[in-house]
Write an enzyme that holds these catalytic residues in place. Structure first.
Site, PDB file in Angstrom:
ATOM      1  N   ASP A 413       0.821  -1.204   0.000  1.00 18.59           N
ATOM      2  CA  ASP A 413       0.000   0.000   0.000  1.00 18.59           C
ATOM      3  C   ASP A 413       0.858   1.259   0.000  1.00 18.59           C
ATOM      4  O   ASP A 413       1.943   1.292   0.592  1.00 18.59           O
ATOM      5  CB  ASP A 413      -0.901  -0.018   1.245  1.00 18.59           C
ATOM      6  CG  ASP A 413      -1.841   1.164   1.311  1.00 18.59           C
ATOM      7  OD1 ASP A 413      -2.692   1.280   0.418  1.00 18.59           O
ATOM      8  OD2 ASP A 413      -1.715   1.974   2.250  1.00 18.59           O
ATOM      9  N   GLU A 466       0.949  -0.575  -5.142  1.00 20.12           N
ATOM     10  CA  GLU A 466       0.006   0.519  -5.366  1.00 20.12           C
ATOM     11  C   GLU A 466       0.853   1.783  -5.469  1.00 20.12           C
ATOM     12  O   GLU A 466       1.214   2.383  -4.461  1.00 20.12           O
ATOM     13  CB  GLU A 466      -1.004   0.647  -4.220  1.00 20.12           C
ATOM     14  CG  GLU A 466      -2.053   1.705  -4.509  1.00 20.12           C
ATOM     15  CD  GLU A 466      -2.560   2.424  -3.271  1.00 20.12           C
ATOM     16  OE1 GLU A 466      -3.581   3.109  -3.378  1.00 20.12           O
ATOM     17  OE2 GLU A 466      -1.932   2.325  -2.210  1.00 20.12           O
TER      18      GLU A 466
END
Length: 734
Positions: A413, A466
């Site tokens: 993330d 990401e």
């Protein structure tokens, strides 16, 4: 023996430190010690009325310990260094225990060396709480729990729980100075024991009670303690999957991901990991997804963070059950050939007092300077990736999920926030790197090291980034100067195409390039096309809610968009609810509106997603060369007036090519000529306007015969009917 025997007395300052829980080296005082006059046993038992050393086998008394300090210090001279247990009488009863302060060092020399170097890759095995069996000095096997915690600047560390009335004076730990780790074996404790650490900071100040950073299990929030996990290894039955997962997750394979927030997918019927498995697995199978991606399952105190502010980097969230039941979910998914991707957050952590924040009274896991260590967008601390021990903590967490829990991939993330020191910061709010630049060199090094370790420790597992910027080489191998990820979310494709689809068709000609621009860079990285949870929250509306027009057009737009996505180069990701055309945007308290499946239009979208997945997996041209230019060619790229796009997808030489045509206006187009690489009959293998999906059933009657009219640099061509707001897919019959 005289109770005032000078051999058993403790220096007043030492006694005071023990009694007030301020002694940093309890093993130098408590337990059994050889003095000039003989062997002395000392024990601190603040609740005891009497303490007796007894023979471990016969239970007969060896010596009575006398109270040498009124606040609970007992001592006696023993006839020699003999084995013993302690019989402790309190106002509430009698306990017989093994003395924690007779056991030798717990951590091995290699572990201590690697800890000190910050190069340990399996801290989940070394730190934390582990049920184990130790050998006492007299050779007996003693069962209990081994605790170890990294807190180099603490002046005292203790294990506390109901077993010692949460009294930090009772079980102070031994410090392994060379590694900054505190350790203690407490006999008699078992799996399920609830505990925390009590620490004194560098100046002797009492810190907030801390959960174990490396605990495998934790209490359900808002409770904040850690729990000793079961020692029994999970009985995995997914050997076949584990052996082939590397091949199945390669860039030339079909990967279609169903993204799930586990506590809100079907909350009324899936209250734990086991019931979630019962319903989720057959559902995912029926839709044809190859993988499930879970929003972070790591223990996190605030449910509204969706898991993206975790504190338990080694513990599956207890809201849905035990670590064993989570492992069972993974195992059951693997048994039916479905991979498991976990969202993982190494960028930042929450400021909760019981967590990592100023863990030992100093900025241990975070940076001291808020210009490096505080994230103003999320009000969280940023991991200090320039510190080897912190890197080892996070590397070990990744290894833990990929090996102990058999996860097949980690979706890392907020990578962009890690790569840039000025990420979401104003002038004066960040510190340049050593060369004066904005790049975070420590994060780059960490991510490269992460990819190297994962490939060696978890064969076949992959890493997905990401990453929302144009940082080069995200999926290039680390040894070639890249970050070493296997895939990267294509955020640019998602933003551009969604923006286009939100436009009224009458305006789309002015935004035509937003649908084609992604192909300019589509093969610069190995991409995943993400329609993720981030696109259906915070007022963005649901995917269906973004589509323009009346009800029929909104559904048709969404179906056409899915057809475009599933045939576009890149692996696929769809957040839960997208497959049934959820009308409301998602929140962790709202979940998925399953009642919508009582309505034909929503049923049609669900069936389309299943058919797209089936087609995607059946046609190698749609995935074999996802990351190569020779797997794609434009046929119609410039018909902005009619908002028509057409392209070919190619696989290996032996794979049939696939033709894709999108008409993104509500006007049907008749006799639209498109060049194809070969003559013969081209069968229409999917039409998003089919009646079974809720469309108007406009199409090509099952297919068209190509004629010898050259077009679009091909020797043959088709005259097609293009349904309104639809994507059609054709392939040659032979």
């Amino acid at each position: 023996m005289n109770a005032l025997d000078p051999d058993t007395l403790i220096h007043p300052d030492v006694a005071t430190a023990i009694i007030h829980g301020r002694h940093g080296d309890p093993f130098s005082v408590l337990g059994i010690h050889t003095t000039r006059e003989g062997v002395v046993l000392r024990s601190f038992q603040p609740e005891a009325t009497s303490v007796v050393a007894i023979n471990p086998e016969s239970g007969q008394e060896i010596a009575t310990l006398h109270r040498v300090h009124g606040d609970g210090i007992f001592a006696a001279r023993l006839p020699g260094r003999t084995g013993y247990r302690l019989k402790i009488v309190t106002a509430t009863g009698t306990d017989i225990i093994d003395d924690p302060y007779v056991f030798p060092n717990l951590l091995g020399d290699l572990d201590v060396y690697l800890l000190a170097e910050g190069r340990h890759e399996d801290l989940g095995r070394v730190l934390g709480a582990h049920v184990t069996t130790m050998h006492s000095p007299d050779g007996r096997e003693v069962e209990g729990v081994r605790f170890a915690v990294w807190a180099p600047n603490a002046t005292r560390a203790s294990v506390i729980g109901s077993f010692n009335h949460w009294d930090g004076r009772c079980h102070p730990m031994r410090k392994r100075v060379e590694a900054g780790v505190w350790e203690l074996f407490i006999p008699g404790l078992t799996a399920g024991t609830i505990y925390k650490y009590e620490l004194l900071g560098p100046n002797g100040e009492l810190l907030p009670l801390k959960a174990d950073p490396v605990a495998w299990y934790a209490e359900i929030p808002p409770a904040t303690a850690s729990i000793v996990a079961s020692p029994a290894p999970f009985q995995w039955t997914d050997e076949q999957w584990m052996q082939q997962r590397g091949r199945l997750q390669a860039a030339d394979q079909p990967i279609s991901i169903y993204e799930v927030h586990p506590t809100s997918w079907m909350p009324a019927k899936c209250g734990d990991w086991n019931t979630l498995a019962d319903r989720l697995i057959p559902y995912v199978q029926s839709l044809g997804f190859t993988h499930v991606e879970f929003l972070p399952v790591m223990e996190h105190p605030f449910g509204g963070s969706w898991g993206y502010q975790p504190l338990g980097q080694f513990a599956p969230m207890a809201r849905l059950g035990t670590p064993e039941s989570f492992a069972s979910l993974v195992n059951r998914l693997h048994e039916v050939g479905i991979g498991v991707i976990l969202d993982w957050v190494p960028a930042h952590f929450p400021t909760d007092a019981h967590g990592l924040a100023r863990f030992d009274g100093t900025a241990l896991y975070e940076h001291e300077d808020p210009r490096e260590g505080y994230h103003y967008d999320w009000n969280t601390y940023i991991y200090n990736l320039g510190r080897n021990e912190v890197r080892a903590f996070l590397i070990s967490s990744a290894v833990h999920w990929l090996t102990y829990f058999h996860a097949d991939a980690l979706r890392v993330d907020a990578v962009a926030s890690m790569l840039y020191r000025d990420y979401s910061r104003k002038h004066g709010e960040w510190i340049p790197n050593m060369y004066g630049g904005r790049e975070n060199l420590e994060s780059v090094s960490f991510l490269q090291h992460l990819s190297t370790v994962v490939k060696s420790r978890a064969p076949g597992a992959v890493l997905i980034a990401e990453e929302s910027t144009a940082w080069p080489g995200v999926t290039r191998p680390a040894h070639e100067g890249g970050l070493g990820f296997d895939y990267k979310w294509n955020m640019g494709w998602m933003h551009d195409t969604l923006h286009y689809m939100q436009e009224d068709p009458v305006n789309r000609s002015w935004h035509h390039d937003q649908m084609t621009f992604g192909l300019v860079y589509a093969f610069s990285e190995k991409f995943v096309l993400p329609l993720s949870h981030d696109e259906v929250v915070h007022g963005k509306r649901s995917l269906l809610g973004r589509m323009p027009g009346d009800e029929w057009q909104r559904f048709a737009n969404l179906r056409a968009y899915y057809g475009f996505m599933w045939t576009h180069p890149g692996k696929k990701l769809l957040f839960m609810g997208g497959e049934i055309a959820q009308e409301q945007e998602w929140s962790e308290g709202h979940g998925t509106d399953w009642y919508l499946l009582d309505r034909p239009n929503h049923q049609g979208v669900q069936r389309l997603v299943a058919d797209l997945n089936m087609l995607y997996r059946a046609e190698p041209a749609l995935y074999r060369k996802d990351c190569a230019w020779d797997g794609f060619s434009w046929l119609v790229i410039d018909d902005r007036t009619q908002s028509v796009f057409a392209y070919m997808r190619y696989g290996a030489d032996s794979d049939a090519p696939v033709l894709v045509v999108c008409n993104l206006t509500p006007v049907p187009r008749h006799d639209y000529r498109i060049g194809v690489p070969q003559g013969g009959y081209w069968r229409e293998i999917l039409n998003t306007d089919a009646g079974i999906y809720g469309g108007s059933n406009t199409g090509n009657g099952g297919g068209r015969m190509a004629d010898a009219t050259p077009s679009h640099h091909h020797p043959a061509s088709l005259q097609l009917t293009l349904p309104p707001l639809a994507t059609i897919i054709l392939k040659p019959e032979s």
